[in-house]
Design an enzyme around this catalytic site. Structure first.
Site, PDB file in Angstrom:
ATOM      1  N   GLU A  52       0.864  -1.177   0.000  1.00 31.88           N
ATOM      2  CA  GLU A  52       0.000   0.000   0.000  1.00 31.88           C
ATOM      3  C   GLU A  52       0.899   1.226   0.000  1.00 31.88           C
ATOM      4  OE1 GLU A  52      -4.357   1.157   1.408  1.00 31.88           O
ATOM      5  OE2 GLU A  52      -3.540  -0.791   1.799  1.00 31.88           O
ATOM      6  N   GLU A  99      -2.854  -0.059  13.093  1.00 25.08           N
ATOM      7  CA  GLU A  99      -3.931   0.383  12.205  1.00 25.08           C
ATOM      8  C   GLU A  99      -5.281   0.196  12.883  1.00 25.08           C
ATOM      9  OE1 GLU A  99      -4.155  -1.878   8.572  1.00 25.08           O
ATOM     10  OE2 GLU A  99      -5.374  -0.338   7.601  1.00 25.08           O
TER      11      GLU A  99
HETATM   12  C1  BGC Z   1      -5.511   2.485   4.219  1.00 23.25           C
HETATM   13  C2  BGC Z   1      -6.119   3.548   5.070  1.00 23.25           C
HETATM   14  C3  BGC Z   1      -6.842   4.441   4.119  1.00 23.25           C
HETATM   15  C4  BGC Z   1      -7.948   3.591   3.576  1.00 23.25           C
HETATM   16  C5  BGC Z   1      -8.991   4.246   2.787  1.00 23.25           C
HETATM   17  C6  BGC Z   1      -6.627   1.663   3.696  1.00 23.25           C
HETATM   18  O1  BGC Z   1      -6.255   0.547   3.038  1.00 23.25           O
HETATM   19  O2  BGC Z   1      -4.554   1.753   4.873  1.00 23.25           O
HETATM   20  O3  BGC Z   1      -5.393   4.021   6.076  1.00 23.25           O
HETATM   21  O4  BGC Z   1      -7.236   5.641   4.593  1.00 23.25           O
HETATM   22  O5  BGC Z   1      -7.479   2.457   2.929  1.00 23.25           O
HETATM   23  O6  BGC Z   1     -10.124   3.874   3.396  1.00 23.25           O
END
Ligand code: BGC
Length: 935
Positions: free
Chosen positions: A506, A784
């Site tokens: 990501e 997270e």
């Molecule tokens: C991320 C988040 C991001 C989100 C969007 C995720 O996969 O890790 O932190 O804001 O996607 O909803």
């Protein structure tokens, strides 16, 4: 009489008249040009100059300044500003004074200094000299060509030699790449930059790095060597398998990396010479770096090393000519942000062999960190050592990598975070990767010849090297650890852009996360340059219809998707505003205003009746709210604020910020228009979502937090809404059920509405969802998810379970604002005026910390002893603070032993909610309140 800057200045004038000749008592230090000390390669016509004043006298201000800018050191030493002499400017401005002299051509190096007049009208001595140097300003200044390999290949090495027959006075390199580069001159690395030129929208702009290499050159033959990696330009990028279509899932900006290099040499005899990347360079793809990927890691075969490849005299007859690309449309721009660098090295704290005798070892670096390992190893040629990086361990002590999302079928998804080093087999070998980075605390080492020791590797921590700005300490070790974890999480997610996480596939610059963390980020580190760069990335990623992106850069197509989600896209308005509030940066608002307006105007088109019911893109809502928790006895419903409530709240907020931006930059028509629109949206919000009893549609903690934080409620409903918010927390047995958009906002609103005690109990709550649960379960960064790992249940869904995600760490803002009590004042940005309002509670007996503001160091340090409360504050020169001292009565407060209101530099303002409130000028003050009461 209220003591304010104007009065200080007029007192200064009176002192002048009575002409008591006191020596000038301020000293300008810490000279900076567009936030940087002595920068090279500036590409702004009117860079802004800032300085910090110091003094040992209280209540000192600057009443005037004079800046001299000269074309050489000697002139400046003789006080001649041949480029610019600002003259004596009657002003208290000590930050962002825009250069107003002769136009500065490309390459020009200038010298400058400043003197300031103090409150008594006395001039300081001149500051020390500082410099800045202009970059290549015109496209025609560039003679270099983009060079690289002709076809797909392993990471190429490039080289060029040239002769120098006379001594060098100065040599400057301007370099960049489509992809990533590492540069060497005569066998040594140029600059400490990692992952240069960093991540931008390469279709629109590429950053140039400028290096002074004067001392690296020598008479005779010189050699330049460069290595290239795919990086963000040509390599894999996070979530591409979800967002992009087609294959291969790499090369989103271009298929292969290229270098741009221009060295300009000024010889002692005045002659100039330029060495550029062009077809005279040679290239090899047979080098040791066999593959490199930001997500997957690197493969390096030391048997293929070519000793001396970056030195003169190397036989490159087998190297091939480079491929030259004539035209690249992207604009070349100076890198505004601090480079990514290795800022720290961590020694392992332990090593295990989970399956004894298996030859697989697991190192523990003691800290979830981001970067790579430097490996030291001896062994036979051809031995391959594999390093796998992970954030956490499985129950059996092996590394847990499920959350890196690597599929079992070898598909190009996930982040393998694996480096493989093959030994050349001669003596001690040292390996360090080049064009990748990993998020990890644990390193699994396979194939190591023999048994490794704790000395076999170190963790190299790397990130955008914004300087540390804040320090925090208090009497509760859990809170100290939490703040330390927040700072580590910030460091782990600053790789040219603020990322959501540093480990899985990501690592995107999600605006929603950055926006909630941005004030914490500014308290911890000087984010001015980093966010200035990223604000440009955000503008570059704005869709044609005005939608801001959900992440920036947006390597896919922002017009097609992943744009325009409430709270995410709104980061495009919030981030520049933070730059203004924290650093007094008006220019960023001037640059950004038109873009922010396009966003607000877009949302307006999606909001009939001023309720945002139209397109909301991916509409993430209050991401990771309480409904997503998997905890025994915890309800899976009732926590999520309805999406139209969240969206409309952000619509109102962005509109209001836009109107304030307009007011700051003098666009009064827009200021009025958007203020009026914001008011109407608030009215619509109240009509649609708020009941007369203050209940907000959905009846969630989150909904109240948003409505209060964005000042959406009519006065009579405010108090009612506060009651509901508190009641909703009680209904969860004193727990949060908020998501990433509302957790910090809820904490701030609890304090603002007089419920600091409840905020402290959430801070200290040992059971999940809570910060203390993470800390007490060994977290060294912010998770997270509140329930990323839970006793008995184990890990959350590996598809989304990062242990290094800063969003819930936004509470750092609450800690600084509430525990230390340091608060910027939006009406006097850049901490020209600020508020010190510590609110003891939660069992704390002391706290101390500091913040390096753009005006200088702010300190807040308090302790409770018996029935007395002592608060020591330091206020920088040329600023004022409003200080709240918790006290029952104003006459119980002393400053350095004297009645506070009689103390020099102190003015009593009022009593308010159990605190005596003072206005103070610069200096250090020690307030003591007897018979102090906790809030
Ligand atoms: C991320 C988040 C991001 C989100 C969007 C995720 O996969 O890790 O932190 O804001 O996607 O909803």
């Amino acid at each position: 009489m209220k003591l304010n800057r104007r009065i200080l200045v007029s007192m200064a004038a009176q002192t002048l008249i009575s002409s008591t000749c006191v020596a000038g008592n301020v000293t300008p230090t810490h000279l900076r040009c567009d936030y940087a000390a002595n920068p090279l390669g500036i590409d702004v016509a009117r860079p802004r100059l800032s300085w910090v004043l110091i003094s040992d006298e209280r209540a000192q201000v600057q009443t005037a300044y004079r800046v001299l800018v000269a074309s050489n050191e000697a002139r400046l030493a003789a006080d001649q500003g041949d480029l610019w002499d600002s003259g004596k400017v009657a002003s208290d401005q000590s930050i962002h004074a825009a250069y107003g002299g002769k136009p500065l051509p490309s390459r020009m190096r200038v010298h400058w200094k400043v003197r300031a007049w103090d409150k008594n009208g006395k001039a300081s001595p001149w500051s020390k000299q500082a410099t800045w140097q202009m970059g290549l300003l015109k496209p025609t200044d560039w003679k270099a060509k983009w060079i690289g390999a002709a076809g797909d290949s392993p990471p190429p090495m490039l080289r060029k030699t040239f002769d120098l027959d006379s001594p060098v006075k100065r040599a400057i390199v301007y370099a960049s790449a489509l992809g990533l580069y590492e540069l060497r001159v005569n066998g040594s690395r140029v600059g400490g930059h990692v992952l240069a030129p960093e991540w931008t929208d390469y279709r629109k702009r590429v950053q140039v790095q400028t290096y002074d290499v004067t001392r690296m050159l020598r008479a005779g033959t010189n050699a330049i060597g460069a290595m290239l990696g795919d990086g963000w330009y040509a390599g894999r990028i996070g979530i591409s398998h979800i967002v992009a279509t087609g294959s291969p899932l790499r090369g989103f900006y271009g298929d292969r990396p290229r270098l741009l290099f221009q060295m300009e040499i000024e010889r002692a005899d005045g002659r100039r010479r330029t060495i550029v990347s062009d077809r005279t360079w040679k290239l090899s793809t047979e080098g040791p770096l066999r593959s490199s990927c930001l997500l997957d890691g690197e493969t390096y075969d030391a048997r293929l090393e070519m000793p001396g490849w970056d030195l003169p005299g190397f036989d490159d007859s087998l190297w091939t000519p480079v491929d030259v690309k004539e035209r690249v449309t992207a604009k070349l721009v100076a890198q505004p942000n601090e480079p990514i660098r290795i800022t720290e090295e961590l020694k392992p704290v332990g090593m295990t062999e989970p399956r004894p005798g298996g030859g697989v070892f697991v190192f523990d670096l003691g800290q979830n960190m981001v970067g790579w390992c430097r490996l030291r190893v001896r062994g036979a040629s051809g031995t391959a050592v594999t390093l796998r990086h992970a954030e956490v361990l499985d129950a059996d002590g092996t590394v847990y990598t499920d959350n890196l999302r690597v599929p079992g079928d070898g598909k190009p998804f996930g982040a393998r975070q694996t480096d493989v080093y093959t030994l050349r087999g001669e003596g001690e070998e040292v390996f360090e990767p080049h064009f990748t980075y990993h998020g990890f605390r644990y390193v699994e080492v396979r194939g190591f010849p023999g048994r490794p020791s704790l000395e076999s590797l170190v963790g190299c921590v790397l990130h955008s090297a914004s300087p540390r700005a804040g320090q925090f300490e208090c009497s509760n070790p859990v809170l100290n650890k939490l703040m330390e974890n927040i700072v580590w999480t910030q460091r782990g997610n600053m790789h040219s852009v603020p990322t959501d996480c540093p480990q899985r596939d990501e690592r995107m610059g999600w605006l929603g996360d950055a926006q909630v963390f941005s004030q914490t980020a500014c308290f911890n580190m000087d984010m001015a340059r980093f966010f200035t760069k990223w604000a440009q990335d955000i503008r570059d990623a704005q869709a044609l219809d005005g939608r801001y992106p959900d992440f920036a850069p947006h390597p896919f197509d922002p017009n097609a998707g992943f744009s325009g989600a409430p709270a995410w896209a709104d980061g495009g308005v919030i981030i520049p505003w933070r730059l203004y509030v924290n650093y007094g940066d008006r220019r960023i608002l001037e640059q950004h205003f038109a873009s922010a307006k396009r966003w607000v105007d877009y949302v307006r088109t999606q909001s009939p009746e001023l309720i945002w019911t139209g397109k909301r893109g991916n509409d993430y809502g209050d991401w990771l709210n309480g409904n997503t928790l998997i905890l025994e006895g915890w309800p899976r419903s009732g926590a999520a604020v309805p999406k139209e409530v969240l969206a409309t709240a952000f619509f109102a907020h962005s509109t209001e910020l836009l109107s304030r931006m307009a007011a700051v930059i003098g666009r009064s028509g827009d200021a009025r228009r958007y203020a009026c629109l914001a008011k109407s949206i608030k009215a619509a919000f109240n009509r649609a979502f708020v009941k007369p009893d203050g209940r907000i549609h959905g009846n969630t903690q989150a909904g109240y937090a948003l409505a209060l934080h964005f000042d959406l409620l009519a006065d009579e409903r405010r108090q009612l809404a506060v009651k509901h918010m508190v009641e909703r927390i009680k209904a969860r047995d004193g727990h949060l059920s908020t998501g990433i958009q509302t957790t910090t906002r809820l904490m701030l609103e609890l304090t603002r509405t007089g419920h600091t005690d409840l905020a402290y109990s959430l801070m200290n709550n040992p059971t999940p969802p809570s910060w203390a649960y993470m800390v007490e379960h060994g977290a060294t960064t912010i998770w997270e998810r509140w329930d990323g790992y839970v006793d008995g249940r184990g890990f959350q869904d590996p598809g989304m379970n990062s242990f290094n995600h800063y969003a819930f760490g936004g509470v750092g803002e609450w800690m600084v604002r509430t525990i230390l009590g340091i608060n910027p004042d939006e009406e006097a940005p850049g901490f020209q005026r600020f508020v010190i309002h510590p609110r003891p509670g939660g069992g704390l007996t002391w706290a101390r910390g500091s913040y390096e503001s753009i005006h200088g160091t702010i300190v807040s340090d308090w302790k409770i002893e018996g029935d007395s409360f002592t608060l020591t504050v330091t206020v920088p020169v040329n600023t004022m603070a409003t200080v709240f001292v918790p006290a029952k009565e104003r006459f119980l407060v002393t400053e350095s032993g004297k009645p506070a209101e009689k103390a020099e530099g102190v003015e009593f303002l009022r009593t308010e909610n159990g605190a005596a409130v003072y206005s103070v000028g610069s200096g250090t003050y020690r307030f003591t309140a007897r018979r102090f009461v906790e809030e």
